[in-house]
Design an enzyme around this catalytic site. Structure first.
Site, PDB file in Angstrom:
ATOM      1  N   HIS A  10     -10.281 -13.182  23.852  1.00 11.76           N
ATOM      2  CA  HIS A  10     -10.593 -12.619  22.533  1.00 11.76           C
ATOM      3  C   HIS A  10     -11.104 -13.644  21.532  1.00 11.76           C
ATOM      4  CE1 HIS A  10      -7.609 -10.085  24.555  1.00 11.76           C
ATOM      5  NE2 HIS A  10      -8.356  -9.109  24.101  1.00 11.76           N
ATOM      6  N   GLY A  26      -5.000 -10.710   7.969  1.00  9.43           N
ATOM      7  CA  GLY A  26      -5.317  -9.487   8.694  1.00  9.43           C
ATOM      8  C   GLY A  26      -6.812  -9.195   8.742  1.00  9.43           C
ATOM      9  N   ARG A  30     -11.705 -11.411   4.985  1.00  5.80           N
ATOM     10  CA  ARG A  30     -10.891 -12.263   4.127  1.00  5.80           C
ATOM     11  C   ARG A  30     -10.861 -13.689   4.700  1.00  5.80           C
ATOM     12  NH1 ARG A  30      -6.939 -11.509   0.213  1.00  5.80           N
ATOM     13  NH2 ARG A  30      -8.420 -10.004  -0.607  1.00  5.80           N
ATOM     14  N   ARG A  49     -15.391  -9.029  18.643  1.00  3.32           N
ATOM     15  CA  ARG A  49     -14.775  -7.895  17.928  1.00  3.32           C
ATOM     16  C   ARG A  49     -14.791  -8.072  16.416  1.00  3.32           C
ATOM     17  NH1 ARG A  49     -11.120  -4.533  21.352  1.00  3.32           N
ATOM     18  NH2 ARG A  49     -11.583  -5.240  23.440  1.00  3.32           N
ATOM     19  N   ARG A  93       0.591 -17.368   8.328  1.00  2.00           N
ATOM     20  CA  ARG A  93      -0.024 -16.071   8.025  1.00  2.00           C
ATOM     21  C   ARG A  93       0.023 -15.845   6.524  1.00  2.00           C
ATOM     22  NH1 ARG A  93      -0.519 -10.671   7.480  1.00  2.00           N
ATOM     23  NH2 ARG A  93       1.353  -9.647   6.722  1.00  2.00           N
ATOM     24  N   VAL A  94      -1.112 -15.446   5.944  1.00  2.00           N
ATOM     25  CA  VAL A  94      -1.146 -15.049   4.536  1.00  2.00           C
ATOM     26  C   VAL A  94      -1.492 -13.562   4.498  1.00  2.00           C
ATOM     27  CG1 VAL A  94      -1.675 -17.316   3.562  1.00  2.00           C
ATOM     28  CG2 VAL A  94      -3.561 -15.880   4.303  1.00  2.00           C
ATOM     29  N   GLY A  95      -0.691 -12.801   3.770  1.00  5.98           N
ATOM     30  CA  GLY A  95      -0.930 -11.362   3.771  1.00  5.98           C
ATOM     31  C   GLY A  95      -0.336 -10.679   2.563  1.00  5.98           C
ATOM     32  N   THR A  96      -0.331  -9.358   2.641  1.00  6.86           N
ATOM     33  CA  THR A  96       0.297  -8.579   1.575  1.00  6.86           C
ATOM     34  C   THR A  96       1.451  -7.788   2.170  1.00  6.86           C
ATOM     35  OG1 THR A  96      -1.243  -6.761   1.933  1.00  6.86           O
ATOM     36  CG2 THR A  96      -1.786  -8.317   0.171  1.00  6.86           C
ATOM     37  N   ASP A 209       2.377  -3.715  -3.243  1.00  4.54           N
ATOM     38  CA  ASP A 209       2.904  -2.398  -3.625  1.00  4.54           C
ATOM     39  C   ASP A 209       4.401  -2.550  -3.876  1.00  4.54           C
ATOM     40  OD1 ASP A 209       0.454  -1.564  -2.132  1.00  4.54           O
ATOM     41  OD2 ASP A 209       1.777  -1.837  -0.414  1.00  4.54           O
TER      42      ASP A 209
END
Ligand code: HPA
Length: 237
Positions: A10, A26, A30, A49, A93-96, A209
């Site tokens: 991958h 994700g 970004r 992909r 990992r950077v995320g929400t 959120d």
């Protein structure tokens, strides 16, 4: 397993193309934005992909940034290949995340010390009992130091890595009663893969959120909290 398995199924990169520290997010676009805004001389190493990956430099440090998609199966594949085939040492990992506890406000940063899950990802290892996936303490400690030095609002605590985004039974709110701060969909799988390969991982999330109060971040709140999170991730990379 390592160099002879690259390029992997991958990731189109040659073994040497990927840095020993990878910042993952994700959304692959970004990852492109992060590479172009924060890294010097970013070079694209993967577009299979559309899961873009780049390597560049931050303050002289070689760093990669790569998309991981949504959910544990997806981050499971990418982090597995990075840890085991590309000999990556650290994934940040950077995320929400959605807040499950009253004390997490929109825009706050959460350093995920440990990760609960309803996923069966860890089942593959045939543990005699449940494994408790945790962050690497060195990365966690460094993130806390950088956040304190910069006066960024943050908390350290447990996260819930859910297999479902649309939680029809609304059972995920129960986790808040046990001090679990927020819900996202990847950290548990990432931490299991890090443990299985003897590598290091940390998730840094900003709260997008507030699920108790049904409040959602404004565009400006998303922008400023993203900047804080990126500063932490890049400084500890
Ligand atoms: N659920 C799962 N993942 C998330 C959420 C959520 O409410 N918000 C941001 N990532």
């Amino acid at each position: 397993m390592s160099k002879q398995d690259t390029p992997s199924a991958h990731i189109a990169a040659q073994y040497e193309d990927v840095a020993s520290t990878v910042i993952m997010c994700g959304d692959p676009l970004r990852a492109k934005f992060i590479a172009e805004k924060y890294l010097e001389n970013p070079v694209l190493y993967n577009d299979i992909r559309g899961m873009l990956g780049f390597t560049g430099y931050y303050k002289g440090k070689r760093v990669s940034v790569q998309g991981h998609g949504m959910g544990i199966p997806s981050i499971g594949i990418y982090s597995y290949e990075l840890f085991n085939f590309y000999d990556v040492e650290r994934i940040i990992r950077v995320g929400t995340a959605g807040a499950l506890s009253e004390d997490m406000k929109i825009g706050d940063m959460l350093f995920a010390q440990a990760a609960c899950t309803d996923s069966d990802y860890g089942h593959q290892y045939g543990f005699p009992a449940r494994f408790a996936p945790i962050a690497d303490f060195g990365l966690l400690e460094a993130a806390v130091r950088v956040a304190r030095e910069n006066g960024y609002p943050f908390q350290v605590g447990n996260i819930y890595s859910a297999d479902v985004f649309y939680d029809e039974s609304n059972r995920q709110m129960k986790w808040g009663k046990f001090g679990v701060k927020a819900v996202e969909m990847e950290s548990s799988g990432l931490y299991v893969n890090a443990a299985a390969s003897g590598k290091k991982a940390l998730t840094i999330c900003t709260i997008s959120d507030q699920l108790i109060h049904r409040k959602y971040a404004s565009t400006e709140e998303r922008r400023s909290s993203f900047t804080n999170m990126m500063n932490v991730a890049l400084e500890i990379a």
